[in-house]
Design a protein around this motif. Structure first.
Motif, mmCIF file in Angstrom:
data_model
loop_
_atom_site.group_PDB
_atom_site.id
_atom_site.type_symbol
_atom_site.label_atom_id
_atom_site.label_comp_id
_atom_site.label_asym_id
_atom_site.label_seq_id
_atom_site.Cartn_x
_atom_site.Cartn_y
_atom_site.Cartn_z
ATOM 1 N N UNK A 164 56.346 -63.186 -3.333
ATOM 2 C CA UNK A 164 55.179 -62.568 -2.698
ATOM 3 C C UNK A 164 55.491 -62.250 -1.243
ATOM 4 N N UNK A 165 54.990 -61.137 -0.768
ATOM 5 C CA UNK A 165 55.213 -60.735 0.617
ATOM 6 C C UNK A 165 56.571 -60.102 0.833
ATOM 7 N N UNK A 166 57.372 -60.020 -0.227
ATOM 8 C CA UNK A 166 58.684 -59.391 -0.141
ATOM 9 C C UNK A 166 58.754 -58.347 -1.250
ATOM 10 N N UNK A 167 59.760 -58.395 -2.067
ATOM 11 C CA UNK A 167 59.927 -57.410 -3.131
ATOM 12 C C UNK A 167 60.262 -58.113 -4.442
ATOM 13 N N UNK A 168 60.009 -57.421 -5.527
ATOM 14 C CA UNK A 168 60.442 -57.860 -6.841
ATOM 15 C C UNK A 168 61.472 -56.851 -7.329
#
Length: 104
Positions: free
Chosen positions: A70-74
């Motif tokens: 969360x708050x970054x990338x997947x």
């Protein structure tokens, strides 16, 4: 055989750590790691996961994983993409790989 990876572009803002964690639990998807305090998660291969290019053509491989925070990338990683499809679909990667072995 090749390996490709890329960011997952979500069209729904509710797709996050909580969604993936619940989805994996409900569908018996094995996790490589799960750190709820950091909202960081990664799966093992997800049977039936279909990955397509921008033209809707399926990019098949031997294994896949999804990881993110969360708050970054997947991102999704697809391993074992067979030739000649790999070379046809990703010629720039094959060229860059081959160029590194050429003598100057």
């Amino acid at each position: 055989m090749g390996v490709v990876f890329g960011l997952i572009n979500f069209t729904d803002n509710n797709l996050d750590y909580k969604f993936f964690n619940k989805y994996c639990f409900e569908n018996n998807i094995e996790l490589a790691y799960d750190y709820p305090e950091d909202k960081l998660i990664a799966t093992r291969t997800i049977a039936g996961l279909k990955i397509t290019n921008e033209n809707g053509i399926e990019v098949k491989g031997l294994g896949n994983q999804i990881s993110g925070m969360d708050g970054d990338e997947f991102e999704v990683i697809l391993e074992g993409v067979p030739y000649p499809f790999f070379e046809e679909e990703f010629p720039h990667h094959v060229k860059a790989y081959n160029e590194q072995f050429k003598e100057s």
